[in-house]
Design an enzyme around this catalytic site. Sequence first.
Site, short mmCIF file in Angstrom:
data_model
loop_
_atom_site.label_atom_id
_atom_site.label_comp_id
_atom_site.label_asym_id
_atom_site.label_seq_id
_atom_site.Cartn_x
_atom_site.Cartn_y
_atom_site.Cartn_z
N GLY A 299 0.75 -1.25 0.00
CA GLY A 299 0.00 0.00 0.00
C GLY A 299 0.78 1.29 0.00
N GLU A 333 4.13 -6.24 2.00
CA GLU A 333 3.83 -6.72 0.64
C GLU A 333 3.75 -5.56 -0.35
OE1 GLU A 333 0.03 -8.57 1.17
OE2 GLU A 333 0.80 -10.14 2.48
N ARG A 336 3.43 -1.31 -5.71
CA ARG A 336 3.59 -0.01 -6.37
C ARG A 336 4.90 0.69 -6.00
NH1 ARG A 336 -0.99 2.97 -7.80
NH2 ARG A 336 -2.13 1.77 -6.25
N CYS A 405 -12.74 3.30 -29.12
CA CYS A 405 -14.00 3.99 -29.37
C CYS A 405 -14.79 4.23 -28.09
CB CYS A 405 -14.82 3.18 -30.36
SG CYS A 405 -13.89 2.92 -31.84
N GLU A 406 -14.24 5.01 -27.20
CA GLU A 406 -14.92 5.38 -25.95
C GLU A 406 -14.42 6.74 -25.52
OE1 GLU A 406 -15.66 3.03 -22.70
OE2 GLU A 406 -15.51 1.12 -23.76
N1 LLP Z 1 -1.04 -7.12 -0.68
C1 LLP Z 1 -2.34 -7.29 -0.96
C2 LLP Z 1 -3.10 -8.30 -0.23
C3 LLP Z 1 -2.94 -6.49 -1.94
O1 LLP Z 1 -4.23 -6.66 -2.21
C4 LLP Z 1 -2.17 -5.52 -2.63
C5 LLP Z 1 -2.76 -4.68 -3.66
C6 LLP Z 1 -0.82 -5.38 -2.30
C7 LLP Z 1 -0.29 -6.20 -1.32
C8 LLP Z 1 0.09 -4.41 -2.99
O2 LLP Z 1 -0.30 -3.10 -2.78
P1 LLP Z 1 0.61 -1.88 -3.28
O3 LLP Z 1 1.87 -1.89 -2.45
O4 LLP Z 1 0.93 -2.11 -4.72
O5 LLP Z 1 -0.23 -0.70 -3.08
N2 LLP Z 1 -4.96 -1.56 -9.53
C9 LLP Z 1 -4.82 -0.53 -8.53
C10 LLP Z 1 -4.13 -1.04 -7.30
C11 LLP Z 1 -4.82 -2.22 -6.66
C12 LLP Z 1 -4.08 -2.78 -5.48
C13 LLP Z 1 -4.66 -4.09 -5.08
N3 LLP Z 1 -3.99 -4.74 -3.99
C14 LLP Z 1 -4.10 0.67 -9.12
O6 LLP Z 1 -3.80 0.67 -10.31
O7 LLP Z 1 -3.88 1.65 -8.43
#
Ligand code: LLP
Length: 476
Positions: A299, A333, A336, A405-406
Site C-alpha cells: 500500500g 507486501e 507499487r 471507441c470510448e
Molecule cells: N497485498 C495485498 C493483499 C494487496 O491486495 C495488494 C494490492 C498489495 C499487497 C500491494 O499493494 P501496493 O503496495 O501495490 O499498493 N490496480 C490498482 C491497485 C490495486 C491494489 C490491489 N492490492 C491501481 O492501479 O492503483
Amino acid sequence: MVHHDRSRSFRSTALGCCVTRATKSSRSRRQSRTSDPADYTPSFAYSPSGGRSPVAQSLHCEGVDLVRLAGVSGTPTYIYSRAAIESAYRRLDRAFGSLPHAICYAVKASSNLSILRVMARLESSFDVVSGGELDRLRRIGVPGRHIVFSGVGKTREEIREALRYPGLHRPRGGIRLFNVESAAELDLLLSEAGRHILAGGRRPFGAIRVNPDVLAGGHPHISTGHHHHKFGVDWAEARRLYLKHADSSLISWRGITAHIGSQILTVTPYRQALWRLASYVRDLARNGVNVDFIDIGGGLGIRYTNESPVVPAKFARALTEIVRPLGCRLLIEPGRSIVGAAGVLLTRVLYVKENRGKTFVIVDAAMNDLIRPVLYNAAHPITPVVRNPEHAARRKLVDIVGPVCETGDFLARDVPLPPLSAGDLLVIWAAGAYGFVQSSNYNSRRRPAEILVEGKDFRVVRRRQTYEDLLQGELD
Ligand code: LLP
C-alpha cells in the site's frame, strides 16, 4: 535455480550518458518539488543526444535513449529500469535494519518473469493472489518459503497447488503462509491439507486476514481495510477461528495479516492497523496461540504528480516501534512502491486535431494499454521524449487520447504540452505498477511490448502481441 536469459540482449549505442546516482540525487534534493517528473523519478533523465538540434534533449532510461527504444520495438511499449527497481527494494529493505522482516513483493503490480527474476535475485519474498502468479514463481524457481498467498477467493485447485508448491529442501514443502480470508476458505484449506498430509505433505502454515476497520488508500476502488470492504474477517471471527484450530493437526497458525489499501501517503493508517494487530497478537498469546509473523500488507504510495509519499525510513520507524516489542517477524507486501516509478509507457502521436478550440492529441496507446486514468481518475504525467527548451514557452493545454471507441479512452486531460505533431514520441510516467498487468485486448488491440533496461543494455522482455496471439484459444 534462478536463470537469467540474456539471449535477447541489445547494446545501446545511444550517445547519452548514464544518469549517475550522485548527480540525480543532488538534483532531486534541489528540485524535489518541481513538477517535472524527470526530476523526481530515479533512473530517468533528459540528456543531450546526437543528431538533433543542439539544444534538444531526449529522455533516457539509465543509459538508453528512449528514441532508440521506440525505433527497436515500436510503440506503445512499457520501459522499466532495473536499477530503479533494485534501489526501491534496497531502500525499503535497509530502512528496516535489524528488525526481523521480509519484503514480499506483490506480484500483481507487475508480473513479467524478468521483473520477478530481478526481485528473486534481490532475495525478495513474494505475495501472490492466484494460481497464475504462483505458476510464474515456480517457473523461475522461487522456493515456497519465500511465498505468501493472499486473496479473498482462492479456489480448491489453487489451494492444492500452493500446498504442493516445491520448497527448497522438501519437494512438497509448500508455501510460507496462507493468508486465510474467511471461515469457509479455512474449511476448504483444512480439507485439502488433510489429503495433502495423508499423501506425505507438510501441515500448512496459516495466518488470518483481519479487517482492521481502518480507512486508507488513494481511491475508493483501492481502499480495502474498512468493515464495509470484502477483505478479511472481523477480529471476533478471526479470534474464534484461531482458538478453535489452535491445536489442529491440519494447520499451524504462524501469523496474522491485514492489508488496508493502496497508494497510502501517510503512516497514520498503518499505525492504527498495526496497533490493532499487535493487540490481537497479545490476546492470542494469552490464549496459547503464538504467531511469528505479522503481515501488514502493501500500500505504500508513490509520487505521480504532486503527492508527498512517506519515505521508507519514516515508514520503517513507525512500524518497527510497534512490531519490535512483540518479537514477531514483520512481513510487508509492497508492489507499487517497488515498480511504480521504475516504469514508463512510451507512445507515439498519430494525429493532432482541434474541436472548437480544444486540442486532442491522438496517440497509439489507449485505455486498453493503461486503464488507470479512466478507472481511478489517476494522473500520470506526460512529457515529450524529445524536449526542446525553445518550445517550452509555447505550451498549451491538450487532451491525450487513444484510438479506442470510448470517451473514457483518455490518458490525460488538460495537460500543458509544447506543440506536437504526428510521429512525436511521448512518455507516460510512473506506469510501472498496475500498467501492463491491467492491459487488455479491448477493440482487438494487441497488448504492448515490455522492455527492461539494464545500464546501457536493454532486453525485450515481452514482445508485442501479433494478430495470431489475439486468436489464441478461440475456437472457430
Ligand atoms: N497485498 C495485498 C493483499 C494487496 O491486495 C495488494 C494490492 C498489495 C499487497 C500491494 O499493494 P501496493 O503496495 O501495490 O499498493 N490496480 C490498482 C491497485 C490495486 C491494489 C490491489 N492490492 C491501481 O492501479 O492503483
